[in-house]
Write a protein that holds these residues in place. Structure first.
Motif, PDB file in Angstrom:
ATOM      1  N   MET A   1       0.822  -1.191   0.000  1.00 24.08           N
ATOM      2  CA  MET A   1       0.000   0.000   0.000  1.00 24.08           C
ATOM      3  C   MET A   1       0.868   1.257   0.000  1.00 24.08           C
ATOM      4  O   MET A   1       0.574   2.204  -0.701  1.00 24.08           O
ATOM      5  CB  MET A   1      -0.926  -0.042   1.216  1.00 24.08           C
ATOM      6  CG  MET A   1      -1.843   1.145   1.314  1.00 24.08           C
ATOM      7  SD  MET A   1      -3.007   1.104  -0.057  1.00 24.08           S
ATOM      8  CE  MET A   1      -4.116   2.347   0.408  1.00 24.08           C
ATOM      9  N   MET A   2       1.934   1.247   0.801  1.00 19.69           N
ATOM     10  CA  MET A   2       2.809   2.410   0.885  1.00 19.69           C
ATOM     11  C   MET A   2       3.503   2.682  -0.449  1.00 19.69           C
ATOM     12  O   MET A   2       3.640   3.830  -0.859  1.00 19.69           O
ATOM     13  CB  MET A   2       3.846   2.208   2.001  1.00 19.69           C
ATOM     14  CG  MET A   2       4.675   3.416   2.243  1.00 19.69           C
ATOM     15  SD  MET A   2       3.600   4.733   2.821  1.00 19.69           S
ATOM     16  CE  MET A   2       4.771   5.796   3.564  1.00 19.69           C
ATOM     17  N   LYS A   3       3.916   1.604  -1.154  1.00 22.67           N
ATOM     18  CA  LYS A   3       4.558   1.766  -2.454  1.00 22.67           C
ATOM     19  C   LYS A   3       3.602   2.427  -3.442  1.00 22.67           C
ATOM     20  O   LYS A   3       4.008   3.259  -4.247  1.00 22.67           O
ATOM     21  CB  LYS A   3       5.023   0.423  -3.006  1.00 22.67           C
ATOM     22  CG  LYS A   3       6.253  -0.109  -2.343  1.00 22.67           C
ATOM     23  CD  LYS A   3       6.687  -1.390  -3.009  1.00 22.67           C
ATOM     24  CE  LYS A   3       7.910  -1.955  -2.332  1.00 22.67           C
ATOM     25  NZ  LYS A   3       8.356  -3.195  -2.979  1.00 22.67           N
ATOM     26  N   ARG A   4       2.359   2.051  -3.376  1.00 21.15           N
ATOM     27  CA  ARG A   4       1.360   2.612  -4.277  1.00 21.15           C
ATOM     28  C   ARG A   4       1.181   4.106  -4.015  1.00 21.15           C
ATOM     29  O   ARG A   4       1.107   4.904  -4.946  1.00 21.15           O
ATOM     30  CB  ARG A   4       0.036   1.876  -4.113  1.00 21.15           C
ATOM     31  CG  ARG A   4      -1.039   2.403  -5.019  1.00 21.15           C
ATOM     32  CD  ARG A   4      -2.319   1.648  -4.844  1.00 21.15           C
ATOM     33  NE  ARG A   4      -2.623   1.061  -6.128  1.00 21.15           N
ATOM     34  CZ  ARG A   4      -3.534   0.161  -6.335  1.00 21.15           C
ATOM     35  NH1 ARG A   4      -4.210  -0.324  -5.343  1.00 21.15           N
ATOM     36  NH2 ARG A   4      -3.771  -0.290  -7.531  1.00 21.15           N
ATOM     37  N   ILE A   5       1.123   4.486  -2.747  1.00 20.12           N
ATOM     38  CA  ILE A   5       0.968   5.899  -2.382  1.00 20.12           C
ATOM     39  C   ILE A   5       2.182   6.696  -2.857  1.00 20.12           C
ATOM     40  O   ILE A   5       2.043   7.777  -3.433  1.00 20.12           O
ATOM     41  CB  ILE A   5       0.763   6.053  -0.859  1.00 20.12           C
ATOM     42  CG1 ILE A   5      -0.597   5.479  -0.464  1.00 20.12           C
ATOM     43  CG2 ILE A   5       0.875   7.510  -0.435  1.00 20.12           C
ATOM     44  CD1 ILE A   5      -0.819   5.380   1.028  1.00 20.12           C
ATOM     45  N   VAL A   6       3.368   6.138  -2.657  1.00 19.26           N
ATOM     46  CA  VAL A   6       4.585   6.810  -3.104  1.00 19.26           C
ATOM     47  C   VAL A   6       4.584   6.955  -4.623  1.00 19.26           C
ATOM     48  O   VAL A   6       4.927   8.008  -5.162  1.00 19.26           O
ATOM     49  CB  VAL A   6       5.843   6.054  -2.614  1.00 19.26           C
ATOM     50  CG1 VAL A   6       7.096   6.598  -3.269  1.00 19.26           C
ATOM     51  CG2 VAL A   6       5.946   6.132  -1.098  1.00 19.26           C
ATOM     52  N   ALA A   7       4.181   5.908  -5.327  1.00 24.02           N
ATOM     53  CA  ALA A   7       4.136   5.959  -6.794  1.00 24.02           C
ATOM     54  C   ALA A   7       3.163   7.031  -7.270  1.00 24.02           C
ATOM     55  O   ALA A   7       3.464   7.774  -8.207  1.00 24.02           O
ATOM     56  CB  ALA A   7       3.743   4.597  -7.352  1.00 24.02           C
ATOM     57  N   ILE A   8       2.030   7.131  -6.641  1.00 17.72           N
ATOM     58  CA  ILE A   8       1.042   8.153  -7.012  1.00 17.72           C
ATOM     59  C   ILE A   8       1.606   9.547  -6.751  1.00 17.72           C
ATOM     60  O   ILE A   8       1.477  10.441  -7.587  1.00 17.72           O
ATOM     61  CB  ILE A   8      -0.285   7.931  -6.256  1.00 17.72           C
ATOM     62  CG1 ILE A   8      -0.964   6.663  -6.770  1.00 17.72           C
ATOM     63  CG2 ILE A   8      -1.201   9.140  -6.392  1.00 17.72           C
ATOM     64  CD1 ILE A   8      -2.142   6.212  -5.945  1.00 17.72           C
ATOM     65  N   LEU A   9       2.248   9.726  -5.613  1.00 19.78           N
ATOM     66  CA  LEU A   9       2.829  11.031  -5.300  1.00 19.78           C
ATOM     67  C   LEU A   9       3.931  11.411  -6.280  1.00 19.78           C
ATOM     68  O   LEU A   9       4.029  12.567  -6.693  1.00 19.78           O
ATOM     69  CB  LEU A   9       3.361  11.038  -3.866  1.00 19.78           C
ATOM     70  CG  LEU A   9       2.297  11.009  -2.773  1.00 19.78           C
ATOM     71  CD1 LEU A   9       2.955  10.889  -1.399  1.00 19.78           C
ATOM     72  CD2 LEU A   9       1.417  12.242  -2.832  1.00 19.78           C
ATOM     73  N   VAL A  10       4.740  10.441  -6.675  1.00 15.82           N
ATOM     74  CA  VAL A  10       5.795  10.709  -7.646  1.00 15.82           C
ATOM     75  C   VAL A  10       5.188  11.109  -8.991  1.00 15.82           C
ATOM     76  O   VAL A  10       5.645  12.062  -9.631  1.00 15.82           O
ATOM     77  CB  VAL A  10       6.730   9.486  -7.803  1.00 15.82           C
ATOM     78  CG1 VAL A  10       7.639   9.629  -9.006  1.00 15.82           C
ATOM     79  CG2 VAL A  10       7.542   9.294  -6.534  1.00 15.82           C
ATOM     80  N   CYS A  11       4.154  10.420  -9.412  1.00 15.75           N
ATOM     81  CA  CYS A  11       3.482  10.758 -10.672  1.00 15.75           C
ATOM     82  C   CYS A  11       2.903  12.167 -10.620  1.00 15.75           C
ATOM     83  O   CYS A  11       3.030  12.940 -11.571  1.00 15.75           O
ATOM     84  CB  CYS A  11       2.384   9.752 -10.996  1.00 15.75           C
ATOM     85  SG  CYS A  11       3.019   8.156 -11.516  1.00 15.75           S
ATOM     86  N   LEU A  12       2.282  12.494  -9.512  1.00 21.27           N
ATOM     87  CA  LEU A  12       1.729  13.841  -9.360  1.00 21.27           C
ATOM     88  C   LEU A  12       2.832  14.889  -9.387  1.00 21.27           C
ATOM     89  O   LEU A  12       2.679  15.948  -9.998  1.00 21.27           O
ATOM     90  CB  LEU A  12       0.922  13.945  -8.061  1.00 21.27           C
ATOM     91  CG  LEU A  12      -0.393  13.186  -8.040  1.00 21.27           C
ATOM     92  CD1 LEU A  12      -1.003  13.214  -6.637  1.00 21.27           C
ATOM     93  CD2 LEU A  12      -1.369  13.761  -9.050  1.00 21.27           C
ATOM     94  N   LEU A  13       3.934  14.604  -8.737  1.00 21.99           N
ATOM     95  CA  LEU A  13       5.056  15.532  -8.723  1.00 21.99           C
ATOM     96  C   LEU A  13       5.623  15.720 -10.125  1.00 21.99           C
ATOM     97  O   LEU A  13       5.880  16.851 -10.549  1.00 21.99           O
ATOM     98  CB  LEU A  13       6.153  15.034  -7.775  1.00 21.99           C
ATOM     99  CG  LEU A  13       7.412  15.890  -7.716  1.00 21.99           C
ATOM    100  CD1 LEU A  13       7.089  17.284  -7.176  1.00 21.99           C
ATOM    101  CD2 LEU A  13       8.456  15.218  -6.857  1.00 21.99           C
ATOM    102  N   LEU A  14       5.806  14.626 -10.862  1.00 23.55           N
ATOM    103  CA  LEU A  14       6.325  14.731 -12.231  1.00 23.55           C
ATOM    104  C   LEU A  14       5.378  15.523 -13.124  1.00 23.55           C
ATOM    105  O   LEU A  14       5.807  16.319 -13.947  1.00 23.55           O
ATOM    106  CB  LEU A  14       6.570  13.339 -12.822  1.00 23.55           C
ATOM    107  CG  LEU A  14       7.773  12.594 -12.272  1.00 23.55           C
ATOM    108  CD1 LEU A  14       7.806  11.181 -12.839  1.00 23.55           C
ATOM    109  CD2 LEU A  14       9.056  13.325 -12.578  1.00 23.55           C
TER     110      LEU A  14
END
Length: 83
Positions: A1-14
């Motif tokens: 779950m944490m990896k998914r949240i981090v991935a979403i945040l990275v996508c939003l940041l990019l």
């Protein structure tokens, strides 16, 4: 779950960075358009000869975190499927 949240945040940041800097995903040569010149820029990059104007952030057209031939094919498909 944490990896998914981090991935979403990275996508939003990019996405935010690309919007802020004016990068257009797929515009590998930074000329403001997405066309076959961008495909050639990515091909040259993968062969080890990037142009001085090469935009590595925008060159990752399929947004998978890598710059490779799949980005070039993504752009070709995008160009061919324009209506």
């Amino acid at each position: 779950m944490m990896k998914r949240i981090v991935a979403i945040l990275v996508c939003l940041l990019l996405t935010a960075v690309a919007g802020f800097t004016g990068n257009l995903f797929g515009d590998a040569n930074g000329d403001g358009e997405i066309n076959m010149s961008d495909v050639m820029s990515i091909v040259n990059y993968t062969l080890g000869s990037p142009a001085p104007s090469f935009d590595a952030v925008a060159a990752d057209a399929n947004d998978d975190g890598k710059i490779d031939m799949s980005d070039a094919m993504y752009i070709v498909n995008r160009i061919l499927n324009k209506k």
